[in-house]
Design an enzyme around this catalytic site. Structure first.
Site, mmCIF file in Angstrom:
data_model
loop_
_atom_site.group_PDB
_atom_site.id
_atom_site.type_symbol
_atom_site.label_atom_id
_atom_site.label_comp_id
_atom_site.label_asym_id
_atom_site.label_seq_id
_atom_site.Cartn_x
_atom_site.Cartn_y
_atom_site.Cartn_z
ATOM 1 N N ASN A 146 76.504 78.867 -6.446
ATOM 2 C CA ASN A 146 75.175 79.171 -5.874
ATOM 3 C C ASN A 146 74.307 80.030 -6.757
ATOM 4 O OD1 ASN A 146 76.763 81.431 -6.030
ATOM 5 N ND2 ASN A 146 76.373 82.262 -3.921
ATOM 6 N N ALA A 156 81.551 75.820 -11.426
ATOM 7 C CA ALA A 156 81.781 75.068 -9.975
ATOM 8 C C ALA A 156 81.575 73.567 -10.477
ATOM 9 C CB ALA A 156 81.073 75.656 -9.142
ATOM 10 N N GLY A 208 83.559 84.203 -6.735
ATOM 11 C CA GLY A 208 83.816 82.896 -5.646
ATOM 12 C C GLY A 208 84.348 83.394 -4.160
ATOM 13 N N CYS A 252 76.020 85.755 -1.819
ATOM 14 C CA CYS A 252 77.127 86.459 -1.546
ATOM 15 C C CYS A 252 76.449 87.890 -0.852
ATOM 16 C CB CYS A 252 78.153 86.978 -2.505
ATOM 17 S SG CYS A 252 76.944 87.457 -4.058
ATOM 18 N N GLU A 268 81.244 85.075 6.817
ATOM 19 C CA GLU A 268 80.233 84.856 5.930
ATOM 20 C C GLU A 268 79.462 83.477 6.222
ATOM 21 O OE1 GLU A 268 81.706 84.460 2.194
ATOM 22 O OE2 GLU A 268 79.797 85.456 1.086
HETATM 23 P P1 NAP Z 1 85.063 79.164 -4.280
HETATM 24 O O1 NAP Z 1 85.499 77.847 -3.656
HETATM 25 O O2 NAP Z 1 85.995 80.151 -4.409
HETATM 26 O O3 NAP Z 1 84.773 78.486 -5.731
HETATM 27 C C1 NAP Z 1 84.406 79.463 -6.830
HETATM 28 C C2 NAP Z 1 85.054 78.945 -8.309
HETATM 29 O O4 NAP Z 1 86.445 78.985 -8.053
HETATM 30 C C3 NAP Z 1 84.726 77.510 -8.504
HETATM 31 O O5 NAP Z 1 84.326 77.349 -10.101
HETATM 32 C C4 NAP Z 1 85.857 76.663 -7.910
HETATM 33 O O6 NAP Z 1 85.824 75.687 -8.813
HETATM 34 C C5 NAP Z 1 86.961 77.816 -8.411
HETATM 35 N N1 NAP Z 1 88.315 77.622 -7.730
HETATM 36 C C6 NAP Z 1 88.310 77.231 -6.596
HETATM 37 N N2 NAP Z 1 89.835 77.063 -6.544
HETATM 38 C C7 NAP Z 1 90.466 77.577 -7.591
HETATM 39 C C8 NAP Z 1 91.733 77.673 -8.117
HETATM 40 N N3 NAP Z 1 92.875 77.558 -7.114
HETATM 41 N N4 NAP Z 1 91.831 78.196 -9.110
HETATM 42 C C9 NAP Z 1 91.035 78.459 -9.899
HETATM 43 N N5 NAP Z 1 89.670 78.166 -9.656
HETATM 44 C C10 NAP Z 1 89.361 77.894 -8.380
HETATM 45 O O7 NAP Z 1 83.602 79.875 -3.961
HETATM 46 P P2 NAP Z 1 82.280 78.927 -3.770
HETATM 47 O O8 NAP Z 1 82.290 78.130 -2.578
HETATM 48 O O9 NAP Z 1 81.760 78.325 -5.263
HETATM 49 O O10 NAP Z 1 81.261 80.255 -3.745
HETATM 50 C C11 NAP Z 1 80.935 80.803 -2.518
HETATM 51 C C12 NAP Z 1 81.643 82.050 -2.584
HETATM 52 O O11 NAP Z 1 81.346 82.933 -3.645
HETATM 53 C C13 NAP Z 1 81.161 82.675 -1.329
HETATM 54 O O12 NAP Z 1 82.026 83.363 -0.665
HETATM 55 C C14 NAP Z 1 80.420 83.925 -1.838
HETATM 56 O O13 NAP Z 1 80.163 85.179 -1.382
HETATM 57 C C15 NAP Z 1 81.149 84.104 -3.243
HETATM 58 N N6 NAP Z 1 80.173 84.685 -4.222
HETATM 59 C C16 NAP Z 1 80.272 85.948 -4.416
HETATM 60 C C17 NAP Z 1 79.399 86.649 -5.476
HETATM 61 C C18 NAP Z 1 79.701 88.070 -5.653
HETATM 62 O O14 NAP Z 1 79.096 88.471 -6.923
HETATM 63 N N7 NAP Z 1 80.471 88.854 -4.993
HETATM 64 C C19 NAP Z 1 78.431 85.795 -6.101
HETATM 65 C C20 NAP Z 1 78.306 84.643 -5.899
HETATM 66 C C21 NAP Z 1 79.199 83.883 -4.678
HETATM 67 P P3 NAP Z 1 85.884 74.235 -7.795
HETATM 68 O O15 NAP Z 1 84.457 74.173 -7.909
HETATM 69 O O16 NAP Z 1 86.426 73.102 -8.967
HETATM 70 O O17 NAP Z 1 86.144 74.153 -6.533
#
Ligand code: NAP
Length: 492
Positions: free
Chosen positions: A166, A191, A243, A299, A396
């Site tokens: 994002n 990502a 994430g 987020c 969310e």
């Molecule tokens: P996500 O599915 O958790 O993925 C985030 C990252 O983790 C991606 O690079 C993803 O790779 C990787 N990943 C997924 N499964 C993994 C595993 N088993 N081992 C290691 N890495 C893994 O989240 P998203 O859908 O990209 O992002 C949305 C989420 O991020 C929302 O919940 C949002 O609130 C949160 N977020 C939080 C913040 C903050 O600062 N708190 C900021 C931005 C977003 P792939 O792309 O290859 O799946």
């Protein structure tokens, strides 16, 4: 809808002949088996480019490079490291238009937001370049005359950064800034939806003159071999993840075997509270900015909008009118303020939240539908008569849906706002000075916007309570996530 764009021309002019490869040890390389995966434009579904699909071997090579570069980078005078970091930030600003266009192409956000993200992302490198020069030690008074107690701070070691789609550039530099300033070397995994922005950033590290291996970028369509490799490797001492909470929890569990330092920026469920003494014009503006930035895919975006009953109708009317002015379309069109959702699952979630809300009595005041014939585009949606029990307020949403929930008292709204496993960002609008203080103290959140819908900035700590994370990024505390504290007892 916005005017038609000559997308093919924009893609050709921006990406040109660019070939994207893994960035390991200062060089560009293909995956060992030559495998690649496609990067799509979420606004059109078109394939933009292919990037290498790395596995365990390439991940290990990136860790090898980071481990070899660590003693060189850590020993470099802080001022030299700062200069290099500032050079990258300057290059980002110089190339802002190109970087922003690539971001919009692969992520979908409006180009004005992408430009803003590039500047925001650069600010983490600039700000932490300053912090690099202020990593101080301490002398602690001893309780006996023949001792001196010395505390020094040293880089934690090789750091791995896993980032979401994002904010493809800012989530990387918010980690790289403090890590590089502390003297750590880095392996980044963007990502799979948005690797181009990360690889473009890699080019700037080379151009700025970074030593090989200090920053490495590994792209993959399957994060498991990557994460299995980094978690098993004792040389990796730090993981910084942004994430979803679900993936974050899995990674925390995985970290136990090699006891890695973990920073977690996870999901949120931000309350946005409008008290009846608020400046309603400012509250509407703040709510629109917080809710609809990046089509609601942030987020920290307002997930639950609580409005005190005395001003509920007035706020709902003004808010709905303002949201009604938003233009949906391809983020590259200059007048567009809401781009596409990232993919089909995101759209399904938005649909599920709206139908659950309407089934439980909420009314659709605006939008409520996908935009026909337009893939992942969703109408900006306002739901009135929503309640905190609906899915849209419990999970969310990560989409352009604003549920307006009425409340009666300060005690009631604070209890409801805190009644969630998340604790990332919260917002409230009031003109009562005592209430400003009282509510800030009572909300169980890491980031609070009091009469402010956009509180994030490089100088301030960013992070959450409860299931929203561990540690903080940004601000003077951000660098401590990448520093070990060493205590030396000096007998004299
Ligand atoms: P996500 O599915 O958790 O993925 C985030 C990252 O983790 C991606 O690079 C993803 O790779 C990787 N990943 C997924 N499964 C993994 C595993 N088993 N081992 C290691 N890495 C893994 O989240 P998203 O859908 O990209 O992002 C949305 C989420 O991020 C929302 O919940 C949002 O609130 C949160 N977020 C939080 C913040 C903050 O600062 N708190 C900021 C931005 C977003 P792939 O792309 O290859 O799946």
């Amino acid at each position: 809808m916005a005017a038609t764009l000559n997308l093919e021309q924009i893609v050709d002019q921006t990406l040109g002949e660019a070939e994207y490869k893994l960035f390991i040890n200062g060089e560009w390389q293909a995956a060992n088996n030559g495998k690649t995966f496609a990067v799509d434009n979420p606004a059109t579904g078109d394939i933009l480019r292919y990037v290498p699909d790395a596995g365990a071997d390439e991940t290990r090579a990136a860790i090898d490079a980071a481990a070899a570069a660590l003693p060189i980078w850590a020993a470099m005078p802080a001022i030299t490291r700062s200069d290099l970091m500032r050079k990258v930030a300057a290059l980002m600003l110089e190339r802002r238009e190109r970087l922003a266009t690539i971001m919009t192409l692969e992520q979908g956000k409006p180009i004005s937001e992408a430009r803003g993200e590039i500047a925001y992302a650069a600010s983490f490198l600039t700000w932490f370049a300053g912090e690099a020069e202020r990593v101080y030690g301490e002398m602690i008074p001893a309780s006996v005359p023949n001792k001196r107690l010395w505390l020094l701070r040293q880089p934690v070691g090789v750091a791995v950064m896993i980032t979401p789609w994002n904010f493809p550039t800012a989530m990387l530099t918010r980690k790289l800034g403090p890590a590089l300033a502390a003297g750590c070397t880095c392996v980044c995994k963007p990502a799979e939806q948005t690797p181009l922005s990360a690889l473009e950033l890699g080019k700037l590290f080379i151009e700025a003159g970074f030593p090989p291996g200090v920053v490495n970028i590994v792209t993959t369509s399957n994060p498991i071999p990557f994460s299995d490799t980094v978690f098993a490797d004792e040389r990796v001492r730090k993981i910084s993840f942004t994430g979803s909470t679900e993936v974050g929890q899995m990674l925390i569990a995985k970290s136990a075997a090699t006891v890695k330092r973990m920073s977690m920026e996870l999901g949120g469920n931000a309350p946005f509270i409008v008290f009846d003494d608020a400046d309603l014009g400012a509250a509407v503006k703040g709510a629109v900015a917080s809710k609809f930035r990046n089509a609601g895919q942030t987020c920290v975006c307002a997930n639950r909008i609580f409005v005190q009953r005395g001003v509920y109708d007035q706020f709902a009317e003004a808010f709905t009118a303002e949201v009604g002015k938003m233009k949906v379309g391809n983020g590259l069109a200059p007048d567009v303020s809401v781009g596409p959702l990232i993919d089909q699952p995101a759209r399904v979630k938005v649909e599920r939240h709206i139908s659950d809300a309407t089934a439980h009595g909420a009314a659709v005041a605006l939008g409520g539908q996908a935009i026909a014939q337009m893939g992942n585009f969703w109408q900006p949606t306002v739901l009135t008569g929503a309640s905190a029990l609906m899915l849209v307020a419990r999970e969310e949403t990560f989409g352009p849906v604003a549920p307006l929930i009425p409340f009666d008292s300060e005690d009631e709204v604070i209890a409801t706002a805190n009644d969630t496993q998340y604790g990332l960002a919260a917002y409230y609008y009031t003109r009562d000075f005592s209430r400003v203080i009282r509510v800030a103290e009572r909300l169980e959140y890491g980031i609070i916007g009091a009469n402010d819908g956009l509180p994030s900035t490089a100088q301030a700590p960013f992070g959450g309570f409860k299931h929203s994370g561990l540690g903080r990024e940004g601000g003077s505390v951000g660098i401590h996530e990448y520093l070990e504290v060493k205590y030396v007892s000096l007998g004299i």
